[in-house]
Scaffold this active site. Sequence first.
Site, PDB file in Angstrom:
ATOM      1  N   GLY A 181      30.414 -18.160 -19.184  1.00  0.00           N
ATOM      2  CA  GLY A 181      31.817 -17.734 -19.237  1.00  0.00           C
ATOM      3  C   GLY A 181      32.729 -18.621 -18.415  1.00  0.00           C
ATOM      4  O   GLY A 181      32.371 -19.769 -18.094  1.00  0.00           O
ATOM      5  N   LEU A 207      35.388 -19.979 -19.533  1.00  0.00           N
ATOM      6  CA  LEU A 207      35.295 -21.067 -20.504  1.00  0.00           C
ATOM      7  C   LEU A 207      36.396 -22.114 -20.340  1.00  0.00           C
ATOM      8  O   LEU A 207      37.515 -21.802 -19.945  1.00  0.00           O
ATOM      9  CB  LEU A 207      35.350 -20.493 -21.922  1.00  0.00           C
ATOM     10  N   HIS A 208      36.028 -23.347 -20.657  1.00  0.00           N
ATOM     11  CA  HIS A 208      36.985 -24.460 -20.629  1.00  0.00           C
ATOM     12  C   HIS A 208      36.684 -25.365 -21.815  1.00  0.00           C
ATOM     13  O   HIS A 208      35.787 -25.067 -22.623  1.00  0.00           O
ATOM     14  CB  HIS A 208      36.891 -25.214 -19.295  1.00  0.00           C
ATOM     15  N   GLY A 268      35.027 -27.995 -22.132  1.00  0.00           N
ATOM     16  CA  GLY A 268      33.627 -28.417 -22.265  1.00  0.00           C
ATOM     17  C   GLY A 268      32.870 -27.425 -23.141  1.00  0.00           C
ATOM     18  O   GLY A 268      32.194 -27.806 -24.104  1.00  0.00           O
ATOM     19  N   HIS A 269      33.002 -26.129 -22.803  1.00  0.00           N
ATOM     20  CA  HIS A 269      32.331 -25.102 -23.608  1.00  0.00           C
ATOM     21  C   HIS A 269      32.852 -25.130 -25.046  1.00  0.00           C
ATOM     22  O   HIS A 269      32.085 -25.007 -26.005  1.00  0.00           O
ATOM     23  CB  HIS A 269      32.611 -23.704 -23.045  1.00  0.00           C
ATOM     24  N   ASP A 323      25.081 -30.892 -17.977  1.00  0.00           N
ATOM     25  CA  ASP A 323      23.928 -30.438 -17.198  1.00  0.00           C
ATOM     26  C   ASP A 323      22.695 -31.154 -17.744  1.00  0.00           C
ATOM     27  O   ASP A 323      21.889 -30.571 -18.463  1.00  0.00           O
ATOM     28  CB  ASP A 323      23.794 -28.923 -17.322  1.00  0.00           C
ATOM     29  N   GLN A 381      19.213 -29.824 -17.142  1.00  0.00           N
ATOM     30  CA  GLN A 381      19.021 -28.590 -17.918  1.00  0.00           C
ATOM     31  C   GLN A 381      18.641 -28.921 -19.369  1.00  0.00           C
ATOM     32  O   GLN A 381      17.745 -28.308 -19.943  1.00  0.00           O
ATOM     33  CB  GLN A 381      20.308 -27.771 -17.877  1.00  0.00           C
ATOM     34  N   VAL A 388      32.648 -33.382 -21.493  1.00  0.00           N
ATOM     35  CA  VAL A 388      34.101 -33.370 -21.676  1.00  0.00           C
ATOM     36  C   VAL A 388      34.743 -33.495 -20.285  1.00  0.00           C
ATOM     37  O   VAL A 388      34.360 -32.788 -19.351  1.00  0.00           O
ATOM     38  CB  VAL A 388      34.567 -32.068 -22.363  1.00  0.00           C
ATOM     39  N   SER A 417      33.455 -24.946 -14.663  1.00  0.00           N
ATOM     40  CA  SER A 417      34.022 -23.632 -14.333  1.00  0.00           C
ATOM     41  C   SER A 417      34.341 -23.551 -12.845  1.00  0.00           C
ATOM     42  O   SER A 417      35.296 -22.909 -12.431  1.00  0.00           O
ATOM     43  CB  SER A 417      33.034 -22.519 -14.684  1.00  0.00           C
TER      44      SER A 417
HETATM   45  P1  AMP Z   1      27.875 -22.984 -18.103  1.00  0.00           P
HETATM   46  O1  AMP Z   1      28.840 -21.927 -18.528  1.00  0.00           O
HETATM   47  O2  AMP Z   1      28.340 -23.800 -16.965  1.00  0.00           O
HETATM   48  O3  AMP Z   1      26.478 -22.473 -17.970  1.00  0.00           O
HETATM   49  O4  AMP Z   1      27.844 -24.008 -19.329  1.00  0.00           O
HETATM   50  C1  AMP Z   1      27.496 -23.587 -20.615  1.00  0.00           C
HETATM   51  C2  AMP Z   1      27.219 -24.799 -21.467  1.00  0.00           C
HETATM   52  O5  AMP Z   1      28.392 -25.599 -21.520  1.00  0.00           O
HETATM   53  C3  AMP Z   1      26.114 -25.677 -20.892  1.00  0.00           C
HETATM   54  O6  AMP Z   1      25.298 -26.163 -21.944  1.00  0.00           O
HETATM   55  C4  AMP Z   1      26.886 -26.782 -20.228  1.00  0.00           C
HETATM   56  O7  AMP Z   1      26.168 -27.995 -20.130  1.00  0.00           O
HETATM   57  C5  AMP Z   1      28.062 -26.928 -21.155  1.00  0.00           C
HETATM   58  N1  AMP Z   1      29.171 -27.555 -20.434  1.00  0.00           N
HETATM   59  C6  AMP Z   1      29.714 -27.174 -19.269  1.00  0.00           C
HETATM   60  N2  AMP Z   1      30.663 -28.048 -18.883  1.00  0.00           N
HETATM   61  C7  AMP Z   1      30.725 -28.998 -19.840  1.00  0.00           C
HETATM   62  C8  AMP Z   1      31.499 -30.183 -20.020  1.00  0.00           C
HETATM   63  N3  AMP Z   1      32.413 -30.563 -19.137  1.00  0.00           N
HETATM   64  N4  AMP Z   1      31.280 -30.915 -21.116  1.00  0.00           N
HETATM   65  C9  AMP Z   1      30.343 -30.547 -22.036  1.00  0.00           C
HETATM   66  N5  AMP Z   1      29.588 -29.451 -21.910  1.00  0.00           N
HETATM   67  C10 AMP Z   1      29.773 -28.684 -20.841  1.00  0.00           C
END
Ligand code: AMP
Length: 517
Positions: free
Chosen positions: A33, A35-36, A38-39, A152, A155, A178, A188
Amino acid sequence: MSTRWIFTVAEMISFATEVRSQTKTLALVPTMGALHEGHLSLVRQARIQCDVVVVSIFVNPAQFSPTEDFARYPRNPEKDFELLESAKVHAVLAPPVEEVFPTGFSTFVDPGHIATVWEGAQRPGHFRGVATVVLRLFNIVRPDVAFFGQKDFQQVVIIRRLVEDLNLPVRIMVCPVVREADGLARSSRSVYLSAEDRRAAVLLSRSLKRAEGLAQSGEADAEKLLEEMRRMFAAEPRLQLDYAAIVDPATLEPVTHALPGSVALVAARLGQVRLIDNLIFGPPGSSAEMKLQLALTAPQPDKESAATPRPEIDSLRLKIENCRDCAALSSISLPAREFLFKYLKRDYPNLDVIRVLVIGGCAPMGPSDSPYRHPEQPNPFSTRLYELLGVRDFAEFKASFALTDAARCHAVGNRVEERTLEYCAKHLREELKLFPNVQTIVVLGDYAYQQFQRHILGRERTSIKPFPELLKAEGWAQESVRLPFYGERDLCVLYCYHPTFENKKSPSIAAYLCSQP
Ligand code: AMP
């Protein structure tokens, strides 16, 4: 379409079961969550590639240690829902902790050594929590494709291993990082940065860029690149560097020489906020997708050849050497399972009646190009194919023909690599076995011809006539072959020009097909 908000595992299972019963493809985008962009980049890719998209929002307590920021982690469900609704997501799974980890939950996934380095060393138990929740989500949603961010990187490597090691029936797509306009990777946690810290935070991406610049201008010594990165961090007292490393993308072991495909990882703290970033090295001008391709698919050279960077080999590696179906690249706009397997149940209730299997070139570019996906809308390929085979429409086609492809990806540029054909032949072989009464195989175009000759019939390259020469006389050619899985009977193979790839056209082979026993 309105976005459905799902809070329970039971409701999610029934939603996903319903989707599958309609033979639609299902995507899962796991998030925590807040969200931005990237998500949202993951969500957009998921929308392109799959029929139905589920985004999960779950701040997973199992991946936070007691001293970390689980309670403080940013949460913004209303805004998230708004963003996901405008992104036309079909369902948002936002379960409370007790749904995901009910009383008595006691099984965890241990991803092994790879989870103990870098982030794993800084955050013991983190990836055990990640792998466990991701596996649980996969089992609840059972997606065809799951989307993860390169942001990540460790990950990604761990999830790809999890899928491979446990034979999970899901394809992992990886989307590039992104970034904000100044280069900071969207995160986030960055909402917690003060204005000064925000300015300093750009050093993570800047140091990575600097290392890449040096590498591109010929400095391959990983230690020298890391020295430069550390020097940059030392000059910024706000940032405390946790680690900077240049690693092999598959093993995450440090490399001595940074080559295209090697990954620079960096993690640093600004007060209470911890940020991570990474960059995949690639030749000048290579796109984020290409770099992902290098890191995720190209085999890393052995130690000996790594000692001297060989530009010609590196640039060769940039070409598509590996099958992109297994490359897990977000650039593949091919819908998951856009192959025969997906349509068997719907279109072929009786596999025994199929007498002719048609093998096309590369998988369709998108859903609208697949005759199976949109049978009612003929496209240039299906129109010419039906003409070649002498059928009027899809209904007539599927009564005695099945269609598949030589290569399972479209993103192969102008040349389909030998390895792609070899790799994909294993899927083709399985498909051939599905139709026990096939009598004729129609092979369309040069790629399918090469694949059939080399990897289905097992012929030597030198014994294969060039395709144009083979077809020269009549615009098509024929031979009789035996395949081990069809036993002791002869199969007729017809080779024709591809209906849309080649500028030559084969005459209709309809009369010939009809006269088959
Ligand atoms: P999180 O909510 O941080 O667990 O991220 C959820 C998914 O979004 C994960 O697969 C992250 O790698 C991906 N994600 C987070 N930030 C970015 C970003 N800046 N660019 C691309 N994917 C992202």
